[in-house]
Design an enzyme around this catalytic site. Structure first.
Site, PDB file in Angstrom:
ATOM      1  N   HIS A 251      38.302  32.253  46.514  1.00  0.00           N
ATOM      2  CA  HIS A 251      39.160  31.805  47.608  1.00  0.00           C
ATOM      3  C   HIS A 251      38.359  30.789  48.412  1.00  0.00           C
ATOM      4  O   HIS A 251      37.279  31.100  48.930  1.00  0.00           O
ATOM      5  CB  HIS A 251      39.586  32.985  48.476  1.00  0.00           C
ATOM      6  N   GLU A 254      36.607  31.509  51.770  1.00  0.00           N
ATOM      7  CA  GLU A 254      35.647  32.618  51.825  1.00  0.00           C
ATOM      8  C   GLU A 254      34.319  32.078  51.296  1.00  0.00           C
ATOM      9  O   GLU A 254      34.065  32.066  50.094  1.00  0.00           O
ATOM     10  CB  GLU A 254      36.170  33.800  51.015  1.00  0.00           C
ATOM     11  N   HIS A 399      33.540  37.888  47.822  1.00  0.00           N
ATOM     12  CA  HIS A 399      34.665  37.499  48.668  1.00  0.00           C
ATOM     13  C   HIS A 399      34.294  37.688  50.132  1.00  0.00           C
ATOM     14  O   HIS A 399      33.146  37.980  50.469  1.00  0.00           O
ATOM     15  CB  HIS A 399      35.899  38.333  48.325  1.00  0.00           C
ATOM     16  N   GLU A 491      33.161  42.426  49.104  1.00  0.00           N
ATOM     17  CA  GLU A 491      33.618  41.810  50.356  1.00  0.00           C
ATOM     18  C   GLU A 491      32.416  41.766  51.295  1.00  0.00           C
ATOM     19  O   GLU A 491      31.869  42.801  51.681  1.00  0.00           O
ATOM     20  CB  GLU A 491      34.754  42.618  50.966  1.00  0.00           C
TER      21      GLU A 491
END
Length: 669
Positions: A251, A254, A399, A491
């Protein structure tokens, strides 16, 4: 007729005699092959007064110089001097000021008694050996005027070492430091796409014995998806050496993972050279592939918006949180507005649909033909092709948006349940992989309820993906169901585009986790499946009793099976060969993978019941059957049928300066 020609020749000869004679082409003159100096200017000592060379340890130089410049003005107007003035920026500080000092010793050599003292060839040879990679990384040829054989002298001839004083000063500075271990120096700033490509190429060139870069394809807008590889034998798979991949910036907004992987690449290279035993062991036993940006187009949009916000009139408080103004969506998708982590084939639904059938194979599930009729992003296509082409064992996708490690499945086993535990057959192995990263991270697994990621403190920073939230078409599920590779999603934090001040603290929080995760690939079992003649069997199947997920052997018959400690029964088989089973015990204290080899004997081929019960057009080998994406890998061809070679990015430094462009800096010339 002959007399007429003779008169014409004499006429031309007289006109040539009267005109200024320039028998030497300007390019050859610059190369030192000849000179248009018909008057033969006498070399004369003069004061050294070249701005970028005024810190040389001598004060007198000579003109004409060795390159044919007749005066200081000639030298300052030349491309050589311009190159020295911008070399620090072009090479991103590498080999600076050494390149400039060496170049100055040629442009403005020391002078004594109206005689030139050439710089030492040994100094030039050493610097070229140490710094050639910096020029290669930006696709620039080694400058002609630093040709060690042409413009430098041996010690026996009498020469001058332009770097002697610099080395002495550096030695004094080093002696004043505390006797600590040498360490890697990294610049913790954001890296634009062009800078990223240059940095990766420079790193690979600097560590060419253990690294190289390669492209797996191009983004929608034509940007390279560049991978840097680390291995003691880069460019090829070695028998029984596991392969790991790290992917970030899927993404585009990110961005922390992208920066961490760029820092990791520099760290691996530098620490290997410095003799860090841990890093040397990791690289000598593992093949590591790093894709720092899977979505460079999205990053370009996100970064430009952050830059625009900096240009507006903000309060001091708003400036401090300017990075947050990027929001949560801008730049997330690729240039086609496709979310790349929803764009992979939905093989998880196929798994759920057939998992209760005893005969249906649930590993290496084929990509349905119908998938290719949808909108497949070139970035997705490139990563799928890459993932299929190498025997990856494990992977991590970095991410942003929370602080947790999630593991497959990401798509819920019940279509009406958005949050439902949806385990794979390798649930325990994947939980252990997630735990490996979370526990090695500085804060991810602690029980602080006020931090980012606090909602996962009860599970110490890990979660099943579908239990968190469910989505189809994810990359991790694709890896697990289509290949041998298992992938976790990391994450990295709640701020998707943190400020530059946070980059170094984030590197410190994640460095150990990244290293530990890569090292964890050396757990479980590995081995080779061979026939009785010792030939490796490609595509043989290795299964573990109680885990309905098989792995297949690579080109030379080697395999890797991630397993937790305990007793396991392994079975190896291949079409047309016998089935062999072995009982294996893995103790808790093993720090490397155990080895279990298999030798299979040929047997008559029996009809496969699956061929009759589950006839299908789809097979694992059937990839992009309609060749819709081949255009992304086609070279750019000009009208004359010749592949175009674009000028490198640094060419504008010279072409817009009003002087003769230095074609001698182009590697293709």
């Amino acid at each position: 007729m002959h007399s007429g020609l003779l008169l014409l020749f004499l006429s031309l000869w007289r006109s040539c005699w009267c005109a200024p004679q320039q028998t030497c082409h300007p390019g050859d003159e610059h190369l030192g092959r000849c000179s248009n100096n018909v008057l033969g200017d006498k070399p004369t000592c003069t004061d050294l007064n070249l701005g970028y060379c005024n810190d040389m340890e001598y004060s007198r130089t000579i003109f004409p110089n060795i390159l044919g410049h007749r005066s200081r003005l000639d030298a300052e107007s030349g491309t050589e001097y311009l190159l020295l003035s911008v070399s620090h920026g072009l090479l991103n500080g590498e080999c600076s000021p050494e390149i400039r000092l060496l170049g100055c010793s040629v442009l403005a050599s020391p002078c004594q008694d109206d005689k030139m003292i050439k710089p030492c060839r040994s100094t030039c040879d050493t610097l070229r050996r140490d710094c050639a990679h910096a020029f290669e990384a930006i696709d620039m040829a080694w400058p002609y005027f630093l040709d060690c054989d042409r413009f430098f002298a041996s010690n026996e001839e009498g020469c001058f070492d332009p770097l002697a004083r610099l080395r002495a000063r550096q030695e004094v500075e080093r002696s004043g430091l505390s006797p600590e271990e040498p360490s890697t120096i990294i610049q913790f700033t954001y890296t634009a796409n062009a800078q990223m490509y240059s940095l990766l190429k420079r790193t690979a060139a600097k560590c060419s014995q253990i690294s190289h870069v390669y492209s797996i394809g191009r983004s929608t807008e034509g940007r390279d998806l560049l991978v840097i590889e680390f291995s003691n034998n880069p460019g090829r798979h070695e028998l029984l050496e596991p392969e790991v991949k790290l992917v970030a910036n899927m993404h585009g907004n990110e961005v922390l993972g992208r920066q961490l992987l760029l820092y990791l690449a520099q760290y691996l290279c530098s620490e290997y050279i410095l003799g860090n035993q841990r890093i040397q062991t990791l690289i000598n036993t593992t093949r590591i592939h790093i894709l720092a940006s899977m979505n460079p187009d999205g990053y370009e949009l996100a970064a430009s918006e952050v830059e625009d916000n900096r240009d507006t009139e903000l309060t001091s408080q708003e400036v401090n949180i300017g990075h947050l103004l990027n929001g949560w969506t801008n730049g997330r998708n690729n240039a086609q507005n496709i979310d790349l982590n929803r764009n992979f084939p939905d093989l998880t639904s196929i798994f759920y649909r057939n998992r209760r059938s005893r005969h249906y194979r649930i590993d290496h599930i084929a990509i349905p033909d119908a998938y290719w009729f949808g909108k497949v992003a070139p970035e997705t296509y490139a990563v799928m092709k890459w993932t299929r082409s190498l025997p990856f064992v494990q992977s991590a996708s970095l991410h942003g948006g929370d602080l947790v490690v999630s593991y497959p499945f990401d798509f819920s086993k019940h279509p009406q349940e958005e949050r439902m535990l949806s385990p794979t057959p390798d649930e325990q192995v994947l939980k252990q992989l997630a735990r490996t990263y979370a526990d090695a991270h500085a804060t991810m697994s602690n029980n602080d309820t006020d931090r980012c990621g606090a909602s996962f403190y009860r599970t110490r920073g890990i979660t099943n993906g579908a239990l968190w939230y469910s989505f189809a078409g994810g990359m991790s599920d694709f890896n697990y169901l289509h290949t041998n590779c298992v992938e976790i999603t990391v994450e990295l934090g709640c701020d998707k585009f943190p400020s530059e001040a946070e980059l170094y603290p984030e590197w410190k929080r994640n460095k150990e986790a990244l290293l530990t995760y890569m090292e964890s690939v050396h757990r479980g079992l590995k081995g080779v499946v061979q026939d009785v003649d010792g030939n490796g069997l490609k595509g043989a199947t290795v299964s573990v009793r109680g885990i309905r997920k098989d792995v297949t052997t690579a080109e030379d018959g080697d395999y890797w099976r991630l397993l937790n400690p305990g007793t396991h029964i392994l079975t190896a088989t291949a079409k047309g060969y016998s089935r062999v089973s072995k009982r294996v015990y893995l103790p808790n204290n093993m720090n490397k993978a155990g080895r279990v080899d298999f030798v299979l004997e040929k047997v008559p081929i029996k009809p496969d019941i699956d061929d009759h019960l589950f006839p299908t057009v789809d097979t694992w080998e059937r990839f992009d059957p309609y060749n819709q994406f081949e255009r992304y890998s086609e070279p750019d061809i000009s009208e004359g049928g010749i592949e175009r070679h674009e000028k490198p990015w640094w060419w504008n430094y010279f072409s817009q300066s009003g002087i003769s462009p230095p074609h001698w800096l182009l590697r293709s010339v």
